[in-house]
Structure formats: structure tokens, C-alpha cells
Design a protein around this motif. Structure first.
Motif, PDB file in Angstrom:
ATOM      1  N   CYS A   1       0.816  -1.222   0.000  1.00  0.00           N
ATOM      2  CA  CYS A   1       0.000   0.000   0.000  1.00  0.00           C
ATOM      3  C   CYS A   1       0.845   1.266   0.000  1.00  0.00           C
TER       4      CYS A   1
ATOM      5  N   HIS B   1      -1.616   1.637   7.091  1.00  0.00           N
ATOM      6  CA  HIS B   1      -2.187   1.548   5.752  1.00  0.00           C
ATOM      7  C   HIS B   1      -2.085   2.915   5.084  1.00  0.00           C
TER       8      HIS B   1
ATOM      9  N   MET C   1      -3.564   5.291   1.785  1.00  0.00           N
ATOM     10  CA  MET C   1      -4.659   5.457   0.827  1.00  0.00           C
ATOM     11  C   MET C   1      -4.552   6.817   0.154  1.00  0.00           C
TER      12      MET C   1
ATOM     13  N   VAL D   1     -11.797   6.146  -1.292  1.00  0.00           N
ATOM     14  CA  VAL D   1     -10.344   6.116  -1.363  1.00  0.00           C
ATOM     15  C   VAL D   1      -9.890   5.201  -2.492  1.00  0.00           C
ATOM     16  N   TYR D   2      -8.642   5.383  -2.866  1.00  0.00           N
ATOM     17  CA  TYR D   2      -7.967   4.609  -3.908  1.00  0.00           C
ATOM     18  C   TYR D   2      -6.712   4.027  -3.265  1.00  0.00           C
ATOM     19  N   ASP D   3      -6.588   2.699  -3.231  1.00  0.00           N
ATOM     20  CA  ASP D   3      -5.470   2.105  -2.520  1.00  0.00           C
ATOM     21  C   ASP D   3      -5.116   0.733  -3.078  1.00  0.00           C
TER      22      ASP D   3
ATOM     23  N   TRP E   1      -5.646  -3.776   0.330  1.00  0.00           N
ATOM     24  CA  TRP E   1      -6.711  -3.823   1.339  1.00  0.00           C
ATOM     25  C   TRP E   1      -7.663  -4.985   1.060  1.00  0.00           C
TER      26      TRP E   1
END
Length: 331
Positions: free
Chosen positions: A209, A277, A279, A291-293, A296
Motif C-alpha cells: 500500500c 495503511h 490510501m 479512497v484509492y489504494d 486492502w
């Protein structure tokens, strides 16, 4: 061209050359050239006013054509006197005509050169002097500065410390969130939701991530930046490239709402240990945020997902922070 009516920040910056004595001018210039460069004013839209003549820089005849000269005119509120100044990295800025179809203000790296509209960019340093003043120089010609050589003419000249090199930037910092959203949409086509990045995926020294967050940031803002899980810069070279816009040590719905209210599209949302994490923030609504990640929904798997504010009330992370690019584009 839309008018700038929403003032999110009001700033007035004095941009001027070093005011050292004639005896010390050459020595000071040599020292300044050896000093590291950093961001000294925020990205924004400004008028650029000269102290010596009490007049403003303007695009001649309000033209939008290449090779149109930047001149001095009596101060008005016309669009030709507004310039978009954007911080890039390492103390470097670009200057564009706000009304000039996105044309840059280019200055050839030689004394006597007149700044003109161009499709080619010139990068400038805006350096802070010991007395708190500033000077504007092309990166390729640090011993020169933009100078008002008459009541109508701006040229590049050797630094002398005269009043003609002193400028006031007066304007507003209104960030172009729509532009970042458009760029983020392009990045999401390169790495669409559901894409598997591969078992050995890494970017800018990080995997999973964090690596993905650094790659998206680089694609959006043009430079590789590394940060730690607590939001601090990884190395000295990463300092000044972003700010920590907000921090929350609580994951309650009310705390998250306050934090997310300060986030802009493209910002990094960084969770601290022990449950780390990374994001990229996209948008918010009444119930949560999108969010864009990666990593996850699955190992090195890209996702675009909506998070309800109430979903993380038991999140076992010490804090969550919003990281905001120093060179976030202005309208």
C-alpha cells in the motif's frame, strides 16, 4: 475566464532582491548560489507589483499568443495582470499567465531577456534572503533577477540590490481540486480497481500500500516523495515537498469527519502503527469517503472503495494523517 471570488487564503508576499551594500553584493550572490533552495511562497494566483514604479506585471495587450511580452502597467483588476505561480520541487517554481490559455512566462537565461508567453516553461527560484526579503531568478541564471528597467519594461538583469528588483505578490491561493481529480482519473485508468500489481511490486523504496501511495502521488504531483508511517519525511530530501494538513488520534465518526473535511482529492491518508495503511483520498459524502489504494481487498490488489465514517471506530492504529502536496496546483 472565471473570476476568482472564493478566497481560501489571503496572502501578501514581498518579493525583493538582496539589499546588501555594493561592496558585499558579489559575495552575497556567490553565497546565495551555494545555498539550498526551498519553498518560500505558496502556490497561488497573484498580481506581481513592482515597488519602484508602483505598477504591475501584465501580459501586453492581454494577448494569449506565444512571444507576447510581459510588461509593466498601471494597477487594475484585469485578467492580464494575474499570474499563476506553482511550486514544483527543490525550491523551483513556474509562472503562468492566468488569462493566457495556460501559457508559461519564459525568460531566456541571459541578461536583457524580456519575459514572454511561451509553451515552454522556465523554472524560477524564489529565495529568502537574510533580511527576510526574496528574489526571483531563473534556475539556469541564478546571478540574475527579474527587474523593472523602466515604467513599462521588465527584463532579466544582473542582481544589484536595487529597488527595481523588489516585487509584491498580492493575491489568493485557490487550489484547483478539479484538475487533480481529472489527473487522478487518468491514473486510475493505468491502475484500475481490481488490478493485481504483482508479487514484487515496489515504488520509491516501498511495497504494497505504501509503494502504491507513493506512485500515485508521483504521478499526480510530478516528484517522488517518501514519508514514514507517522507522516514525517523519510529523508531530508523529502522535506518541504508536502505538509501534514490534519491529524486525528481518534477513529470515532465525529473525529474522522473533521479530518476528512480537510482532505483534498489526491491527498494521502496515512494510518500509523500498529495497523498501518496508505490510501489516496478521492471524495467525501454525508456517510463517508472514497479512497484509492492497494493491498486492502487482497495482496497487492488495487481497489476503489467507499468507507463509512462508522466503519473504523475500532481501528487499531495510533493515528491517521492527511498529507498534502506542497505543489498542489492553483486555479
Amino acid at each position: 475566464m472565471k473570476q476568482l471570488t472564493v478566497w481560501k487564503k489571503r496572502t501578501k508576499w514581498m518579493i525583493c532582491a538582496a539589499v546588501c551594500s555594493a561592496v558585499m553584493a558579489a559575495g552575497s550572490a556567490a553565497v546565495a548560489a551555494d545555498m539550498p533552495h526551498e519553498q518560500t511562497i505558496p502556490t497561488g494566483v497573484y498580481t506581481i507589483d513592482n515597488e519602484s514604479y508602483d505598477r504591475s506585471m501584465a501580459v501586453k495587450n492581454n494577448s494569449k499568443k506565444n512571444n507576447t511580452a510581459v510588461v509593466l502597467k498601471s494597477k487594475t483588476i484585469e485578467e492580464s495582470q494575474k499570474f499563476s505561480i506553482r511550486y514544483i520541487a527543490d525550491g523551483e517554481y513556474t509562472i503562468k499567465s492566468y488569462a493566457g490559455s495556460g501559457k508559461s512566462v519564459r525568460t531566456a537565461a541571459m541578461t536583457g531577456a524580456v519575459p514572454k508567453l511561451s509553451s515552454t516553461k522556465t523554472r524560477y527560484y524564489i529565495d529568502r534572503n537574510e533580511d527576510g526579503s526574496y528574489t526571483i531568478s531563473p534556475v539556469d541564471a541564478e546571478n540574475t533577477a527579474l527587474c523593472a528597467v523602466s515604467s513599462k519594461t521588465v527584463k532579466l538583469a544582473k542582481k544589484t540590490g536595487s529597488a527595481t528588483e523588489r516585487w509584491t505578490f498580492d493575491g489568493e491561493v485557490t487550489e484547483d481540486k478539479d484538475e487533480v481529480s481529472r489527473q487522478l482519473t487518468k491514473v486510475m485508468k493505468v491502475h484500475p480497481s481490481g488490478k493485481y500489481l504483482g508479487s514484487g511490486y515496489r515504488f520509491a523504496g516501498a511495497s504494497q500500500c505504501m509503494g502504491f501511495g507513493r506512485e500515485v502521488y508521483s504521478r499526480l504531483f510530478g516528484s517522488q516523495v517518501r514519508w514514514n508511517y507517522n507522516g514525517t519525511p523519510k529523508t531530508s530530501s523529502d522535506k518541504g515537498k508536502y505538509t501534514i494538513a490534519a491529524t486525528s488520534w481518534s477513529y470515532s465518526s465525529s473525529s474522522l469527519k473533521k479530518l476528512i473535511a480537510k482532505a483534498s482529492p489526491g491527498d494521502v491518508l496515512q494510518m500509523d502503527s500498529p495497523k498501518i495503511h496508505t490510501m489516496i483520498f478521492i471524495s467525501r459524502d454525508k456517510t463517508g469517503f472514497t479512497v484509492y489504494d492497494a493491498n486492502w481487498v487482497g495482496f497487492n490488489r488495487v481497489s476503489v472503495r467507499h468507507v463509512r465514517y462508522s466503519d473504523w471506530r475500532y481501528r487499531r492504529s495510533s493515528a491517521i494523517r492527511v498529507l498534502h502536496a506542497a505543489n498542489y496546483p492553483a486555479e
